[in-house]
Design an enzyme around this catalytic site. Structure first.
Site, PDB file in Angstrom:
ATOM      1  N   THR A 140      32.374  21.711  67.806  1.00 50.51           N
ATOM      2  CA  THR A 140      31.933  23.062  67.466  1.00 50.51           C
ATOM      3  C   THR A 140      30.563  23.386  68.048  1.00 50.51           C
ATOM      4  OG1 THR A 140      31.276  24.460  65.581  1.00 50.51           O
ATOM      5  CG2 THR A 140      31.030  22.101  65.300  1.00 50.51           C
ATOM      6  N   ASP A 141      30.299  24.682  68.223  1.00 54.58           N
ATOM      7  CA  ASP A 141      28.968  25.102  68.665  1.00 54.58           C
ATOM      8  C   ASP A 141      27.927  24.952  67.561  1.00 54.58           C
ATOM      9  OD1 ASP A 141      29.828  27.167  67.020  1.00 54.58           O
ATOM     10  OD2 ASP A 141      29.466  28.772  68.465  1.00 54.58           O
TER      11      ASP A 141
END
Length: 355
Positions: free
Chosen positions: A133-134
């Site tokens: 994930t970012d």
């Protein structure tokens, strides 16, 4: 040969499995422990598909994983398995540590042992692709440049911290043992089969049921929105051509404040399924107390993925959000089946005290 997909009954994993088998004859071994967000109904269309082998189990079960790898001559492992909801991680971080860190460790151990005994082309071609994930990069101010693969990790929630740890483990297994890994860090996904605890499906569901549409704080938290099928195509692209040991950011180039996202889906619902009283769905928007440590902005710079591998998203936010609303309107039975009593109790626990 086959691929092993972990977490393949969840939101992104199930979309990946469906898209893979629509485009490839290569079998998928689908390992999922079927926690609250894992749902076999997502895979109902594959019930009699000879290329889909579902196994209920945990990525932390090293013996089970080792057996699957050997039996099915797996040539690639794609790790979607994760606890992934920030709010849940705040109220109960233990599950996130267990699945995202400890589980990933055991999965890596099993894959390392399997890969080390492979010979020749089978060993050279093996891949371990870790889906992340970012949120591991932390939060951005409005004027900051988007996250690139060289941003330092600054996770701000138990969820993002657990994913950051798993990313570090994957990197370490490549640099220490030579395991041929790839990592993708994506922005906020949306689309079919999204469990309705997340913003977009929650607001679609609440709107149709005449309930408040809860907006944290002032609703100006900015996210980069990525249609899930675009994400799946990016993962296939990275699996096929990504450089070993590299990280590839996957984004939709669609930065939107949460409030704008909800207003957009309300406008689509006004068009496709108007309220009986003629009022706009946006009248149901309700502002609630913000969650602790809420990150202001995420934004992904996906230039590397486009430059090296030629990938870019096919959907704009406008086309993707319309497809998403249309899917939920056409699949109310699916929504009804996943919103169990336990789900309703969690909603009350998370949002009831914020009103």
């Amino acid at each position: 040969m086959s691929i092993l997909v972990t977490g393949g009954a969840g939101f992104i994993g199930s979309n990946f499995v469906l898209d893979w088998l629509a485009q490839s004859d290569e079998p998928v071994i689908n390992l999922d422990k079927l926690s609250y967000a894992g749902n076999l109904e997502n895979l109902a269309s594959l019930k009699d598909h000879p290329g889909h082998i579902f196994v209920q189990g945990d990525i932390g079960d090293a013996e089970l994983v080792a057996g699957l790898l050997a039996k099915h001559q797996v040539r690639a492992v794609l790790n979607f398995a994760a606890e992934s909801h920030v709010d849940r991680s705040i109220t109960g971080p233990g599950e996130f540590i267990q699945t995202n860190i400890v589980g990933t460790f055991h999965l890596l151990e099993a894959c390392k042992a399997y890969w080390q005994q492979l010979q020749g082309e089978a060993k050279t071609a093996f891949r371990f692709l870790h889906v992340s994930t970012d949120e591991v990069y932390g939060s951005l101010e409005k004027t900051d440049p988007a996250f690139s693969e060289t941003n330092r990790y600054e996770p701000n929630s138990p969820y993002s911290a657990s994913k950051a740890a798993s990313d570090h483990l994957v990197r370490a297994y490549h640099h220490t043992y030579g395991l041929p890994v790839l990592t993708t860090n994506c922005s906020n996904n949306y689309g079919p089969f999204h469990f309705p605890e997340k913003l977009i499906p929650l607001c679609i569901l609440n709107a149709l049921n005449g309930k408040p549409l809860p907006i944290y704080g002032d609703g100006q938290q900015i996210r980069d929105w990525l249609y899930v099928k675009d994400h799946c195509s990016a993962i296939r692209t990275v699996l096929a051509g990504g450089r070993l040991g590299e990280t590839y950011n996957v984004g939709g180039w669609n930065e939107k404040p949460n409030l704008d996202v909800v207003r957009t889906l309300c406008a689509i619902l006004d068009e496709l399924q108007p309220r009986a009283d003629g009022q706009p769905y946006s009248s149901q928007i309700t502002y609630v107390t913000d969650r602790p440590g809420h990150d202001k902005r995420y934004a992904i710079d996906a230039t590397k993925l486009e430059r090296e591998l030629g990938w870019k998203p096919a959907e704009t936010f406008e086309t993707g959000i319309r497809k998403t609303v249309e899917w939920y309107l056409a699949n109310q039975a699916w929504v009804g089946n996943v919103t169990s009593g336990a789900y309703r109790e969690w909603l009350e626990h998370n949002y009831g005290a914020r009103a």
